[in-house]
Write a protein that holds these residues in place. Structure first.
Motif, PDB file in Angstrom:
ATOM      1  N   UNK A 158       6.922  -1.810   1.129  1.00  0.00           N
ATOM      2  CA  UNK A 158       6.505  -0.739   0.202  1.00  0.00           C
ATOM      3  C   UNK A 158       5.625   0.318   0.841  1.00  0.00           C
ATOM      4  N   UNK A 159       5.432   0.263   2.161  1.00  0.00           N
ATOM      5  CA  UNK A 159       4.823   1.398   2.848  1.00  0.00           C
ATOM      6  C   UNK A 159       5.905   2.453   3.099  1.00  0.00           C
ATOM      7  N   UNK A 160       5.491   3.600   3.618  1.00  0.00           N
ATOM      8  CA  UNK A 160       6.446   4.680   3.882  1.00  0.00           C
ATOM      9  C   UNK A 160       6.692   4.726   5.391  1.00  0.00           C
ATOM     10  N   UNK A 161       7.840   4.151   5.826  1.00  0.00           N
ATOM     11  CA  UNK A 161       8.204   4.158   7.242  1.00  0.00           C
ATOM     12  C   UNK A 161       9.267   5.194   7.555  1.00  0.00           C
ATOM     13  N   UNK A 162      10.136   5.481   6.595  1.00  0.00           N
ATOM     14  CA  UNK A 162      11.320   6.305   6.822  1.00  0.00           C
ATOM     15  C   UNK A 162      11.007   7.771   7.044  1.00  0.00           C
ATOM     16  N   UNK A 163      12.071   8.564   7.140  1.00  0.00           N
ATOM     17  CA  UNK A 163      13.460   8.158   6.868  1.00  0.00           C
ATOM     18  C   UNK A 163      14.153   7.458   8.047  1.00  0.00           C
TER      19      UNK A 163
ATOM     20  N   UNK B 197       0.845  -1.185   0.000  1.00  0.00           N
ATOM     21  CA  UNK B 197       0.000   0.000   0.000  1.00  0.00           C
ATOM     22  C   UNK B 197       0.887   1.244   0.000  1.00  0.00           C
ATOM     23  N   UNK B 198       0.246   2.414  -0.093  1.00  0.00           N
ATOM     24  CA  UNK B 198       1.006   3.677  -0.122  1.00  0.00           C
ATOM     25  C   UNK B 198       0.794   4.478   1.144  1.00  0.00           C
ATOM     26  N   UNK B 199       0.582   3.809   2.249  1.00  0.00           N
ATOM     27  CA  UNK B 199       0.334   4.512   3.504  1.00  0.00           C
ATOM     28  C   UNK B 199       1.641   5.054   4.076  1.00  0.00           C
ATOM     29  N   UNK B 200       1.508   6.122   4.836  1.00  0.00           N
ATOM     30  CA  UNK B 200       2.664   6.824   5.409  1.00  0.00           C
ATOM     31  C   UNK B 200       2.574   6.741   6.941  1.00  0.00           C
ATOM     32  N   UNK B 201       3.528   6.046   7.567  1.00  0.00           N
ATOM     33  CA  UNK B 201       3.528   5.896   9.019  1.00  0.00           C
ATOM     34  C   UNK B 201       4.194   7.119   9.655  1.00  0.00           C
ATOM     35  N   UNK B 202       3.406   7.869  10.408  1.00  0.00           N
ATOM     36  CA  UNK B 202       3.905   9.025  11.151  1.00  0.00           C
ATOM     37  C   UNK B 202       3.719   8.730  12.631  1.00  0.00           C
ATOM     38  N   UNK B 203       4.735   8.164  13.237  1.00  0.00           N
ATOM     39  CA  UNK B 203       4.630   7.696  14.615  1.00  0.00           C
ATOM     40  C   UNK B 203       5.736   8.316  15.450  1.00  0.00           C
ATOM     41  N   UNK B 204       5.370   8.812  16.623  1.00  0.00           N
ATOM     42  CA  UNK B 204       6.323   9.434  17.535  1.00  0.00           C
ATOM     43  C   UNK B 204       7.412   8.445  17.930  1.00  0.00           C
TER      44      UNK B 204
ATOM     45  N   UNK C 232      10.833   0.559   2.253  1.00  0.00           N
ATOM     46  CA  UNK C 232       9.991   1.451   3.050  1.00  0.00           C
ATOM     47  C   UNK C 232      10.637   2.827   3.262  1.00  0.00           C
ATOM     48  N   UNK C 233      11.624   3.175   2.419  1.00  0.00           N
ATOM     49  CA  UNK C 233      12.240   4.506   2.405  1.00  0.00           C
ATOM     50  C   UNK C 233      12.989   4.832   3.697  1.00  0.00           C
ATOM     51  N   UNK C 234      13.495   3.828   4.341  1.00  0.00           N
ATOM     52  CA  UNK C 234      14.321   4.056   5.529  1.00  0.00           C
ATOM     53  C   UNK C 234      15.726   4.425   5.085  1.00  0.00           C
ATOM     54  N   UNK C 235      16.223   5.554   5.586  1.00  0.00           N
ATOM     55  CA  UNK C 235      17.581   6.007   5.288  1.00  0.00           C
ATOM     56  C   UNK C 235      18.238   6.342   6.617  1.00  0.00           C
ATOM     57  N   UNK C 236      18.741   5.315   7.272  1.00  0.00           N
ATOM     58  CA  UNK C 236      19.192   5.496   8.633  1.00  0.00           C
ATOM     59  C   UNK C 236      20.176   4.378   8.987  1.00  0.00           C
ATOM     60  N   UNK C 237      20.888   4.552  10.069  1.00  0.00           N
ATOM     61  CA  UNK C 237      21.735   3.493  10.597  1.00  0.00           C
ATOM     62  C   UNK C 237      20.851   2.536  11.397  1.00  0.00           C
ATOM     63  N   UNK C 238      20.947   1.250  11.086  1.00  0.00           N
ATOM     64  CA  UNK C 238      20.152   0.276  11.835  1.00  0.00           C
ATOM     65  C   UNK C 238      20.712   0.187  13.242  1.00  0.00           C
ATOM     66  N   UNK C 239      19.899   0.403  14.262  1.00  0.00           N
ATOM     67  CA  UNK C 239      20.417   0.445  15.636  1.00  0.00           C
ATOM     68  C   UNK C 239      20.925  -0.915  16.110  1.00  0.00           C
ATOM     69  N   UNK C 240      21.860  -0.859  17.049  1.00  0.00           N
ATOM     70  CA  UNK C 240      22.479  -2.077  17.562  1.00  0.00           C
ATOM     71  C   UNK C 240      21.447  -2.996  18.229  1.00  0.00           C
TER      72      UNK C 240
END
Length: 790
Positions: free
Chosen positions: A429-434, A406-413, A454-462
């Protein structure tokens, strides 16, 4: 009055022939009143044993004929045990007072004895659900127990019982009839059924594809349960269903009903379960006649062509069953439109599956009101908009959430802590990032996770990697007493096997393959006596192969200890594993001789053995089937086996320090398909009887010190398509056969052999080599003379 001595003695004899690895019969001892023993019920006045209930007692072994000395027995329940392919004893048919006989899932195999037809007082007979193959050729004996009320032969092969329906029609008292997956393929002509008082009928999973539902079914007006799924019935849904107004459970799924959906279900006031999924039905949900289904709890219309707006569907269903509905499956129904706050009306909904449709728009905030929801599948739709914490506010029971495609955008604190603990999450294929979703840190029980694309552009945490790859396997297995399948393979676990894993007494399959585990195999591990498959290959285990593996793991079909650092001799106790199909101890440091008792591997010794077991385990986890997988070297290549694993028979003891002669007894394993003894220190000759191994497809004896001729009988191995005899001390002429001459020269190099497929042999040195294969000094002279004449 207490237990009668003659019946106490009979029970003791039973115990002596049972295998009781979990000690369930511990109370059957000494002079204690046998009426006080576990599973035994006596008549309070006469002391006669009336009931013997040993359900799920993890028993095996044999059933002593002393059972018939319990002459007043009216209930016998051996279900859920594993007698490992023995036949149902004929003498059970002489126990005249039996009213209840349950042998389901007890590991019996072969022909069902016709003597069961002598049980004239029998009212309940259950022979269902064996891993092994139970068969019936003539079912006429079933007419004998004319008082039968409950009959379940599910999974029994009835393909030869052409008169099954006529025989069952002679049972007028029948209330429950279950014939799931019996290979039935036709209905004999029958105007009406004498068993008209039937309450439950299960004919699912058979082969009725070329027939239609017979009319007598619609005369069973007392039916409450009807399952006709997975039969490939064709054509329209018959109007005769209108007559079955007492139904509470109806499953017509996985057929090929292909007409417009009719309103034949409008009279089902009491219906609680309706599945029409996976057919070819067309029409709208309003035409099904759901308006009166006020008690419906499960509705499955998946993969039919409804072609309707989702809001219209929810309007119709909510009007009649908003407070009753628990599960709604509308996968692949060509549904469109937008989800609205109507969802909030279904207060008791715990399963909602809307995947593979064209539902669009945002997810309504009212979805947070579904406090009972455990399974939500919205994948592969056209949903868009934003998803935030408010959508999940009250979903405390949510365990499975799928929104991929889907094309949903997750905006979560970033500080949000979800109220649920998920087992599976798919958001491809959802939008989780960045940023990497930090709320995943709170999910301690995830076993399936897909956050790809999911458009994540980040360092994967330990903490994420730590949750996937721990330094050791945690020592907490005492909290999982009912665990049956555990797959920890292909990870980076280190350290030793935790002691608490020995508490997994229900475990059937354990896969620890391809980790970095070390240490010895701990003794408490012997308590896992129900294991069918054990794969510990490609680790760093040390020490001996424990003798108790052969004594305690009596059900084992698969044993893989490949590529470890095990040493010592091959324990003779392993020969007790008569059901073993696959043995792989290659690439270790084992030594000594191969025991002659290797021919006790009964499952490898019989062609077409009924010990063939479906290495498939059903886990009540999202209705998944877990298929056993194992990597084996077959025909010189590493091959991954899964769905056909139950057909494989293989021994691989290569790359060790085994010595002595190849035991002749190995040639008794007529069902063996692959034998690899390569790169050891075997001496002596290839057994002359090797031609008995008629099923062998792959044979590798390379890298040993085997001498003498290639036996002539090897030319009869018609299935052989991989052979390696290289680097031995074989001499003489290669026997002529289509099979042996088809192999390349590399398969026999490093010997003193002659003849095709070797290209450098002449008639003269063939004679010389054949003569030199004899014993004594004269053969040397004759060989020299033969060569000299050239």
């Amino acid at each position: 009055m207490g237990c009668l001595e003659s019946e106490r003695v009979a029970l003791i004899k039973l115990k002596q022939d049972f295998k009781d690895p979990s000690n369930h019969l511990a109370s059957w001892i000494g002079d204690v009143d046998c009426c006080e023993w576990g599973g035994v019920v006596c008549n309070n006045i006469t002391g006669h044993v009336l009931e013997l209930n040993l359900e799920r007692s993890e028993l095996g072994g044999k059933i002593n004929p002393a059972l018939v000395d319990l002459k007043h027995l009216n209930l016998l329940d051996l279900s859920g045990n594993d007698f490992q392919g023995i036949q149902i004893p004929e003498y059970i048919g002489s126990m005249d007072n039996l009213r209840y006989l349950n042998l389901s899932g007890a590991g019996f195999a072969g022909w069902i004895p016709h003597q069961l037809g002598n049980l004239s007082n029998l009212m309940h007979l259950d022979l269902s659900g064996s891993y092994y193959e139970l068969r019936v050729e003539d079912i006429s004996w079933l007419a004998g127990p004319s008082l039968l009320e409950h009959l379940d032969t599910s999974d029994v092969d009835l393909i030869k019982a052409s008169d099954w329906l006529l025989v069952i029609n002679s049972l007028p008292s029948l209330k429950v009839l279950k014939l799931f997956s019996c290979k039935l393929h036709h209905f004999a002509p029958l105007a009406s059924a004498n068993f008209s008082s039937l309450n439950a009928l299960d004919l699912s999973g058979n082969l009725f594809g070329k027939t239609s539902i017979p009319s007598w079914v619609f005369g069973l007006s007392d039916l409450v349960f009807l399952d006709l799924s997975s039969n490939i019935f064709r054509g329209p849904i018959p109007d005769g269903f209108k007559n079955l107004t007492s139904l509470r459970y109806l499953d017509l799924s996985y057929n090929q009903f292909n007409s417009t959906i009719s309103d034949c279900f409008s009279n089902f006031d009491d219906l609680e379960y309706l599945s029409l999924g996976y057919n070819r039905l067309q029409g709208t949900i309003s035409s099904i006649g759901l308006e009166n289904l006020t008690f419906i709890k499960t509705l499955d219309l998946s993969f039919n062509e409804l072609g309707q707006d989702i809001s219209e569907i929810l309007d119709i269903i909510s009007a009649c069953a908003a407070f009753e509905l628990e599960s709604l499956f509308l996968r692949g129904c060509k549904i469109s439109g937008q989800l609205t706050n109507q969802l909030g009306l279904f207060k008791n909904l715990h399963t909602l599956a809307l995947s593979d449709n064209s539902v669009s728009g945002p997810l309504p905030p009212a979805s947070g009101e579904l406090s009972s929801l455990t399974y939500l599948d919205l994948s592969n739709n056209n949903l868009n908009g934003m998803i935030s914490e408010i959508h999940f506010g009250n979903l405390t029971e949510l365990a499975f959430f799928y929104a991929n495609g889907n094309s949903v955008n997750f905006k979560i604190n970033s500080k949000w802590v979800p109220p649920f603990q998920l087992l599976a999450l798919r958001l491809r294929s959802c939008h989780l990032g960045p940023h990497f979703p930090s709320w995943l840190h709170s999910q301690k029980h995830l076993s399936k996770l897909d956050i790809s694309n999911t458009r994540i552009s980040d360092i994967i945490p330990r903490w994420f990697w730590n949750s996937i790859y721990q330094d050791t396997i945690p020592d907490c297995w005492m909290n999982w007493p009912d665990l049956r399948v555990l797959n920890l393979g292909n990870n980076k676990f280190t350290g030793s096997i935790p002691i608490s894993m020995g508490t997994l007494t229900s475990l059937r399959s354990l896969n620890l393959r391809s980790n970095r585990l070390s240490g010895i195999i701990p003794v408490p591990f012997e308590n896992c006596s129900q294991l069918v498959a054990l794969d510990m290959g490609e680790n760093e285990f040390v020490g001996n192969i424990p003798t108790w593996m052969g004594e305690r793991f009596s059900r084992l079909r698969i044993l893989n200890l490949r590529s470890n650092k095990l040493h010592g001799i091959f324990p003779i106790q392993i020969c007790h594993l008569s059901s073993l199909q696959i043995l792989d101890v290659a690439y270790n440091r084992l030594s000594g001789s191969v025991p002659k008792c290797i021919n006790n591997f009964t499952a490898m010794a019989t062609i077409g053995s009924h010990h063939q077991v479906k290495a498939i385990y059903h886990a009540s986890f999202e209705n998944d089937y877990i298929v056993e997988e194992i990597s084996l070297v077959m025909k010189g290549f590493m091959v991954e086996y899964n769905s056909i694993l139950n057909l494989v028979r293989s021994i691989d003891i290569s790359m060790n320090n085994f010595s002595g002669e190849i035991p002749m007894e190995v040639t008794n394993l007529k069902g063996l398909q692959s034998l690899n003894l390569s790169h050891n220190s075997f001496i002596g000759k290839i057994p002359e009887t090797i031609g008995n191994m008629r099923s062998i497809e792959s044979l590798d004896l390379s890298g040993n010190q085997i001498s003498g001729k290639i036996p002539q009988s090897m030319s009869s191995l018609s299935f052989l398509n991989h052979l390696n005899l290289s680097d031995n001390k074989l001499v003489g002429k290669i026997p002529s056969s289509t099979q042996l001459q088809s192999f390349g020269a590399s398969s026999i190099t490093g010997n003193d052999l002659c003849g095709a497929p070797l290209s450098n042999c002449t008639e003269k040195n063939v004679l010389a080599l054949c003569l030199s294969a004899g014993d004594g000094g004269t053969s040397t002279v004759i060989s020299w003379m033969a060569l000299g004449r050239g």
